[in-house]
Design an enzyme around this catalytic site. Sequence first.
Site, PDB file in Angstrom:
ATOM      1  N   CYS A   1      33.268  44.807  41.261  1.00 42.14           N
ATOM      2  CA  CYS A   1      34.125  43.970  40.409  1.00 42.14           C
ATOM      3  C   CYS A   1      33.352  43.232  39.317  1.00 42.14           C
ATOM      4  O   CYS A   1      33.956  42.584  38.465  1.00 42.14           O
ATOM      5  CB  CYS A   1      34.895  42.988  41.281  1.00 42.14           C
ATOM      6  SG  CYS A   1      35.652  43.805  42.690  1.00 42.14           S
TER       7      CYS A   1
ATOM      8  N   HIS B   1      36.946  34.618  36.795  1.00 39.14           N
ATOM      9  CA  HIS B   1      37.108  35.770  37.681  1.00 39.14           C
ATOM     10  C   HIS B   1      38.453  35.626  38.406  1.00 39.14           C
ATOM     11  O   HIS B   1      39.179  36.587  38.538  1.00 39.14           O
ATOM     12  CB  HIS B   1      35.931  35.836  38.641  1.00 39.14           C
ATOM     13  CG  HIS B   1      35.884  37.087  39.439  1.00 39.14           C
ATOM     14  ND1 HIS B   1      35.868  38.340  38.866  1.00 39.14           N
ATOM     15  CD2 HIS B   1      35.874  37.301  40.788  1.00 39.14           C
ATOM     16  CE1 HIS B   1      35.841  39.264  39.823  1.00 39.14           C
ATOM     17  NE2 HIS B   1      35.860  38.665  40.988  1.00 39.14           N
TER      18      HIS B   1
ATOM     19  N   GLU C   1      34.543  29.589  42.878  1.00 40.11           N
ATOM     20  CA  GLU C   1      34.377  29.659  41.422  1.00 40.11           C
ATOM     21  C   GLU C   1      34.581  28.274  40.800  1.00 40.11           C
ATOM     22  O   GLU C   1      33.830  27.859  39.907  1.00 40.11           O
ATOM     23  CB  GLU C   1      35.352  30.670  40.799  1.00 40.11           C
ATOM     24  CG  GLU C   1      35.120  30.853  39.291  1.00 40.11           C
ATOM     25  CD  GLU C   1      35.926  31.993  38.686  1.00 40.11           C
ATOM     26  OE1 GLU C   1      36.868  32.497  39.342  1.00 40.11           O
ATOM     27  OE2 GLU C   1      35.612  32.378  37.538  1.00 40.11           O
TER      28      GLU C   1
ATOM     29  N   LYS D   1      43.769  37.984  35.629  1.00 41.08           N
ATOM     30  CA  LYS D   1      44.240  38.721  36.811  1.00 41.08           C
ATOM     31  C   LYS D   1      45.612  38.250  37.258  1.00 41.08           C
ATOM     32  O   LYS D   1      46.323  38.965  37.959  1.00 41.08           O
ATOM     33  CB  LYS D   1      43.243  38.578  37.962  1.00 41.08           C
ATOM     34  CG  LYS D   1      41.937  39.319  37.719  1.00 41.08           C
ATOM     35  CD  LYS D   1      41.026  39.233  38.927  1.00 41.08           C
ATOM     36  CE  LYS D   1      39.658  39.831  38.632  1.00 41.08           C
ATOM     37  NZ  LYS D   1      38.898  39.081  37.601  1.00 41.08           N
TER      38      LYS D   1
ATOM     39  N   HIS E   1      43.834  42.884  39.528  1.00 36.36           N
ATOM     40  CA  HIS E   1      42.369  42.976  39.532  1.00 36.36           C
ATOM     41  C   HIS E   1      41.968  44.392  39.115  1.00 36.36           C
ATOM     42  O   HIS E   1      42.126  45.338  39.887  1.00 36.36           O
ATOM     43  CB  HIS E   1      41.856  42.653  40.928  1.00 36.36           C
ATOM     44  CG  HIS E   1      40.369  42.439  40.998  1.00 36.36           C
ATOM     45  ND1 HIS E   1      39.488  42.907  40.046  1.00 36.36           N
ATOM     46  CD2 HIS E   1      39.607  41.794  41.923  1.00 36.36           C
ATOM     47  CE1 HIS E   1      38.257  42.566  40.383  1.00 36.36           C
ATOM     48  NE2 HIS E   1      38.305  41.892  41.514  1.00 36.36           N
TER      49      HIS E   1
ATOM     50  N   PHE F   1      32.255  42.022  45.276  1.00 36.18           N
ATOM     51  CA  PHE F   1      31.899  42.456  46.624  1.00 36.18           C
ATOM     52  C   PHE F   1      30.478  42.984  46.551  1.00 36.18           C
ATOM     53  O   PHE F   1      30.112  43.671  45.598  1.00 36.18           O
ATOM     54  CB  PHE F   1      32.792  43.626  47.039  1.00 36.18           C
ATOM     55  CG  PHE F   1      34.030  43.231  47.788  1.00 36.18           C
ATOM     56  CD1 PHE F   1      34.322  41.911  48.078  1.00 36.18           C
ATOM     57  CD2 PHE F   1      34.910  44.207  48.226  1.00 36.18           C
ATOM     58  CE1 PHE F   1      35.473  41.573  48.782  1.00 36.18           C
ATOM     59  CE2 PHE F   1      36.064  43.876  48.919  1.00 36.18           C
ATOM     60  CZ  PHE F   1      36.337  42.567  49.200  1.00 36.18           C
TER      61      PHE F   1
END
Lengths: 425, 420
Positions: free
Chosen positions: B169, B310, B321, B342, B347, B406
């Site tokens: 990501c 994000h 975040e 998003k 995503h 991830f």
Amino acid sequence: MKRVAVTGIGIVSALGAGTEPTWSRLLRGDSAIGPITAFDASSFSSRVGAEIRDFPLADFGIKPRTARLMTRGDQFAFAAATLALREAGWDLEALGGDRAAVFTGGNKDVSNPDHLRDACLAARNPDGSVDITRFGAIATDSVYPLFYVEGLPGSSLFFISEAYGMTGPNAYFAGTAESGLSAIGTAFRALKRGEAEVALAGGFEEAITWWNFSKLDALGILSDLNELGAGASRSYDKGRNGSVLGDGAAFLALEELSFAQKRGAVVYAEVTGYGAAFDNRALLSPDPGGAEVAAALRAVLREAGMAADSVDYLASHGSGTLLGDVSETRGIRAAFGPAADNLVASAVKGGTGHLVAGAGALNAAVAALATKHGRVPPTLNLEQLDPDCELDWTPNTARELAIGNSIALARGIEGQASALALRAI
Amino acid sequence: MARRVALTGIGAVTPLGNDAPTTWAALVGGQSGIGPLTTFDSSGFKVHIGGMVRDFDLARAVPEPRLRRYLSRAGGFAVAAVVEALADAGAPAGVYEPGERGISMAGSVGRPPLHELTEMLHLREESGGARLYRQAPSAVMIRAQNVPVAVMAQIGAFQGPTASINTACAASAHSIGEGYRWIQDGAAKLVVAGGSDALTTYLDVLGFSLLGALTEQFADQPERASRPFDRDRSGFVLGEGAIMVVLEDLEAALARGATIQAEVVGFGSSMNAYRITDSPPDGSGAVQAMAAALAESGLKPSGIDYIAAHGTSTPGNDSSETIAIKKVFGDDSARLAISSPKSMAGHLTAAAGALNVLAAAGAIREQTAPPTINLDNQDPKLDLDYVANRCRRLEVRAALVNAFAFGGTNACLVLSRFEG
């Protein structure tokens, strides 16, 4: 701009789980290529490879719990990175993890398909169709929940960073031979501009799997000279007809040269340049003249500030395919001009097999080792040189050679070429 | 001395629209692109929604059938986005030498169709391992990650450096960052950079579901499911698409009279070294990447006006975040406009960072921050200004792009208004 040194090398290959066994066997002209035993390869036209068997996880500090999250390729990567790090011997705590970069290159595919086997077979109808609803329901309840984590493409970055507290700049490059060399080239540039102080960088491949062969066998790029065993891999030889794959990984430990000298580290070589180029017709009609090889070599000579006639050794790609070896030779000749006649080169794929995403990084390691030790490993099985591949490929026997400048070359399957320049210290 | 880098073109194929202007208009309009999953029959799965690209016509972007033949769904999005980005930049083949044009791409390897995977496993099982399936070359090529790179290289006359990065990501923030580095270092004059992904497959929905990462709520109201920073967020919504930008050597771009949409002034990447699927609650790796990008830009925290967050809509990410932003920006964090694309697109995984770059470049160009939609009840523990539900006009001198992944990698970029 900072100068960059190689202070550690880690190789795991079918010749040995370590740099020393791999290097000494390469120099002896040993080959790890033989009939495939990891699976029944009788359905495939190519049935030879260089397999790593009985990989000693514990030697590299890989715990069984962590191993369950890794593919074999990730394990090779972690092991090679660990060997390079041990040799460099950095005090990462004193240095600060954020000053330590990791760049890796691999060809990782969707996890291990066997994790989905039971759900797939249960969802298959007698007529061969698949009931996706049944698959969804069964898979949701029964598939190994971490199969997707195991398949995470860039997880080599995670395992290395987590084990050693390296938290700095990073990237995972997906591709074939160029990817591991891209990782090393990118690490070199990061250190050169001072973005990090030290870096581990390299490439890895889990080549000998039924899944990989099911993808590659029909592409017509693998050797089917099965009866020749180790002789199936014959870079630049008239009798070649394809690549022979090999398991493994190669990583370099890189650091700022003055930092290495200050702490009295053993320096294999200085990295002086990196270059990359692309054959944008490769998909439909690859350039038979190897223009991208020439362009990558010219770019690396430019960054290193090196004249072609000052290069003593080239760790070449030598995929062993009919067209590949010819266009590589032409590309080298185009970049080197008359200096090509004095160039010493060799491809080690006859010993280790083609490490695919690890192959370019292995060439960087070979070039560094050759530069340090003044010895060039041979190109094996080069009995009758293809007249379209005229160059001094160091056939069959290693030789001594004082090396000032060397280059490692890699080519990717879609038309990539990349090159790394090294200089003796 | 590092060369300066301009952003001169953008192309996009997203759940919000099949080009960059439509995507931007939907972002500032607060429209959701989330709907039922249409890529496979999801009735046996736990997740039924996604950010789907609709009515995409690859033949319009790639008229030549032989170049379309090996393009996957994600690969088609990527090439269409490149064609648009090059047109937007006014930089077709012929602007610079082919060897000065590079491609820095983020994406994923393709997934085998379920019936083919099943057939392979069945054949092997039935024969006791003696018979193995040979995949057709065309199927192998369609799934290869670098084939779209080869197609865009052919269409756009690229013969310089190329790379495919896959840090999940964070991948397209990485790829744009690396493209930026190539130009800074003089290794290329023009780089198309960005990402493309379509993990809207049976395999990826299964994989993410098993990890509990996808929301299973709001299946009947898909447009409400992605709700970053909201009290009722419960996981992310998968999306698909591609966003590609044209980066150019600033001096060369000015010399050819290109329109400078923004300047790229900072890039930083880091690793959490924490857990493979979770971000550290204290936001440490994110702090390091944001701080590195900011330090390179030479800007103080007070110089940033907008953050394309994000903001995945998972409980963990949005919290860590927020904590990370506060650590980096201190007192300035309260002043910042922060939003998550998003909330509207879902995503886009390997393309997510590039979508955030589109949002940041748009914010700088239009002096408008897109909103975070579905922010009906802001999580009381998350107390920054997430530009709830409606876009906002404001002065945007510079913007930060966040992308976390991830596997614990982070990549951040700083874009600024071109001031000459």
